[in-house]
Design a protein around this motif. Structure first.
Motif, mmCIF file in Angstrom:
data_model
loop_
_atom_site.group_PDB
_atom_site.id
_atom_site.type_symbol
_atom_site.label_atom_id
_atom_site.label_comp_id
_atom_site.label_asym_id
_atom_site.label_seq_id
_atom_site.Cartn_x
_atom_site.Cartn_y
_atom_site.Cartn_z
ATOM 1 N N ARG A 1 0.034 8.634 -0.778
ATOM 2 C CA ARG A 1 1.301 8.420 -1.517
ATOM 3 C C ARG A 1 1.091 7.018 -2.312
ATOM 4 O O ARG A 1 0.336 6.340 -1.503
ATOM 5 N N VAL B 1 5.718 1.640 10.287
ATOM 6 C CA VAL B 1 5.909 3.035 10.545
ATOM 7 C C VAL B 1 6.695 3.200 11.431
ATOM 8 O O VAL B 1 7.125 2.866 12.419
ATOM 9 N N ARG C 1 9.373 0.608 0.351
ATOM 10 C CA ARG C 1 10.102 1.962 1.550
ATOM 11 C C ARG C 1 9.383 3.152 0.794
ATOM 12 O O ARG C 1 9.925 3.286 -0.363
ATOM 13 N N ARG C 2 8.809 4.008 1.530
ATOM 14 C CA ARG C 2 8.074 5.083 1.196
ATOM 15 C C ARG C 2 7.940 6.151 2.346
ATOM 16 O O ARG C 2 7.485 5.666 3.600
ATOM 17 N N GLU C 3 8.285 7.377 2.033
ATOM 18 C CA GLU C 3 8.368 8.333 3.025
ATOM 19 C C GLU C 3 6.697 9.050 2.829
ATOM 20 O O GLU C 3 6.498 9.351 1.540
ATOM 21 N N ILE C 4 6.021 9.449 3.850
ATOM 22 C CA ILE C 4 4.644 9.914 3.821
ATOM 23 C C ILE C 4 4.443 10.829 5.081
ATOM 24 O O ILE C 4 5.123 10.750 6.155
ATOM 25 N N PRO C 5 4.066 12.114 4.502
ATOM 26 C CA PRO C 5 3.604 13.040 5.677
ATOM 27 C C PRO C 5 2.533 12.493 6.691
ATOM 28 O O PRO C 5 1.652 11.911 6.291
ATOM 29 N N PRO D 1 7.399 14.275 8.330
ATOM 30 C CA PRO D 1 7.537 12.734 7.595
ATOM 31 C C PRO D 1 7.744 11.762 8.339
ATOM 32 O O PRO D 1 8.287 11.579 9.391
ATOM 33 N N VAL D 2 7.462 10.552 8.071
ATOM 34 C CA VAL D 2 7.374 9.247 8.445
ATOM 35 C C VAL D 2 7.724 8.282 7.607
ATOM 36 O O VAL D 2 7.337 8.560 6.054
ATOM 37 N N THR D 3 8.416 7.250 7.731
ATOM 38 C CA THR D 3 8.915 6.261 6.578
ATOM 39 C C THR D 3 7.955 5.072 6.973
ATOM 40 O O THR D 3 8.078 4.345 8.091
ATOM 41 N N VAL D 4 7.481 4.378 5.833
ATOM 42 C CA VAL D 4 6.646 3.291 5.814
ATOM 43 C C VAL D 4 7.440 2.322 5.039
ATOM 44 O O VAL D 4 7.783 2.402 4.008
ATOM 45 N N THR D 5 7.639 0.937 5.733
ATOM 46 C CA THR D 5 8.362 -0.174 4.965
ATOM 47 C C THR D 5 7.345 -1.273 5.185
ATOM 48 O O THR D 5 6.532 -1.213 6.051
#
Length: 312
Positions: A80, A34, A91-95, A44-48
């Motif tokens: 998400r 994260v 790679r996905r953005e999630i609150p 928002p944060v980005t999860v890879t």
């Protein structure tokens, strides 16, 4: 000579397959990261991630208490989904939603279909309450190493009998103490409905650093079909979520179709029999005489002319 060649070919195949099997066993578990690791609620944060099965559908949830309470500790409404790429990355953005339980918080990534796999990434939700994790009694805890649904549907299931499977779970004990006679909770859910749980005790001991294979029977209601999910919970945490596609009992449909055809046909034939029995009978007509009185052409019958000639 042919037998020696066959043995040599089999030996070469075994040698070629050995490294592939070793690589498959040595494959690292999937990972998730994260960025940034701290965010205010709703930001928002980005999860890879990497090491996931290519094309796997994944869910991403922000959970409190390190997800010890299972998905009940997660902000499910703000989750998400993402599909892993061919190289196993995503790679996905999630609150950074505030979970229903206090932190420490994690972003929990898990597969939806296929083989079960999961990974957690630590996340700090600014301003969200923080409480220490509950103590693990005895020092022992269980983690899932492998899970599968064993068994198949038989002929009776095709005619509406209850579908049955065995959830075979391989668990390990990474804790410092043994786990004796664990009591699991087995749940079955149809589609998006909430699972129905039942306790399933297992009599045995999993020592620290050891593993064990635990089979648990799963049975649905008679005539059940569609997409089901079998879940296993232990210690307030969901260990396994295994999909189960139950085929439609076409034998029941065939029986209903035959019933709709045979019953009306039987009623129709019974009605004909009743009508034939109750209707009035007409007397049978007398057979016509060979020669009627007042026949206009009595001579126009075979043998009449010849008889007149002989008598004339």
């Amino acid at each position: 000579m042919r037998r020696a060649g066959a043995w040599l070919g089999a030996l070469l195949l075994l040698i070629a397959a050995a490294p592939a099997g070793a690589q498959a066993r040595a494959a690292p578990p999937p990972t998730a990261v994260v960025a940034p690791r701290e965010a205010r609620p709703g930001a928002p944060v980005t999860v890879t991630g990497a090491g996931w099965r290519p094309g796997a559908l994944l869910t991403l949830l922000v959970c409190g208490q390190n997800m010890i309470g299972g998905t009940n500790a997660c902000a499910n409404a703000d989750g998400r989904t993402v599909t892993a790429a061919r190289d196993g990355t995503f790679r996905r953005e999630i609150p950074a939603a505030a979970p229903p339980l206090p932190c420490p918080c994690v972003v929990h990534v898990a597969t939806v279909t296929g083989a079960a796999a999961a990974a957690d990434a630590a996340l700090v939700v600014s301003g969200h309450p923080v409480k220490p994790l509950p103590a693990q009694p005895g020092g022992g805890r269980l983690s899932v190493l492998d899970a599968r649904l064993a068994g198949s549907s038989g002929l009776l299931t095709w005619f509406g009998a209850p579908p049955r499977r065995r959830l075979v779970v391989t668990v390990g004990n990474p804790g410092s103490g043994p786990v004796r006679d664990p009591v699991f909770r087995l749940g079955t859910a149809h589609g998006v409905l909430a699972p129905s749980w039942e306790e399933r005790p297992w009599h045995g001991t999993v020592d620290a650093g050891r593993k064990a294979e635990i089979p648990l029977g799963v049975e649905l209601a008679a005539g059940a079909y569609g997409d089901y999910t079998v879940s296993l919970e232990y210690g307030g945490r969901v260990l396994v979520e295994q999909p189960w596609d139950v085929p439609r009992p076409w034998g029941v449909t065939l029986f209903r179709v035959l019933l709709c055809v045979v019953v009306p046909l039987g009623l129709f034939r019974a009605g004909l029999a009743v009508v034939d029995r109750v209707r009035p009978r007409t007397p049978a007509a007398a057979p016509p005489s060979e020669e009627k009185a007042g026949d206009p052409l009595p001579w126009f019958r075979p043998g009449t002319v010849d008889e007149k000639r002989r008598t004339g």
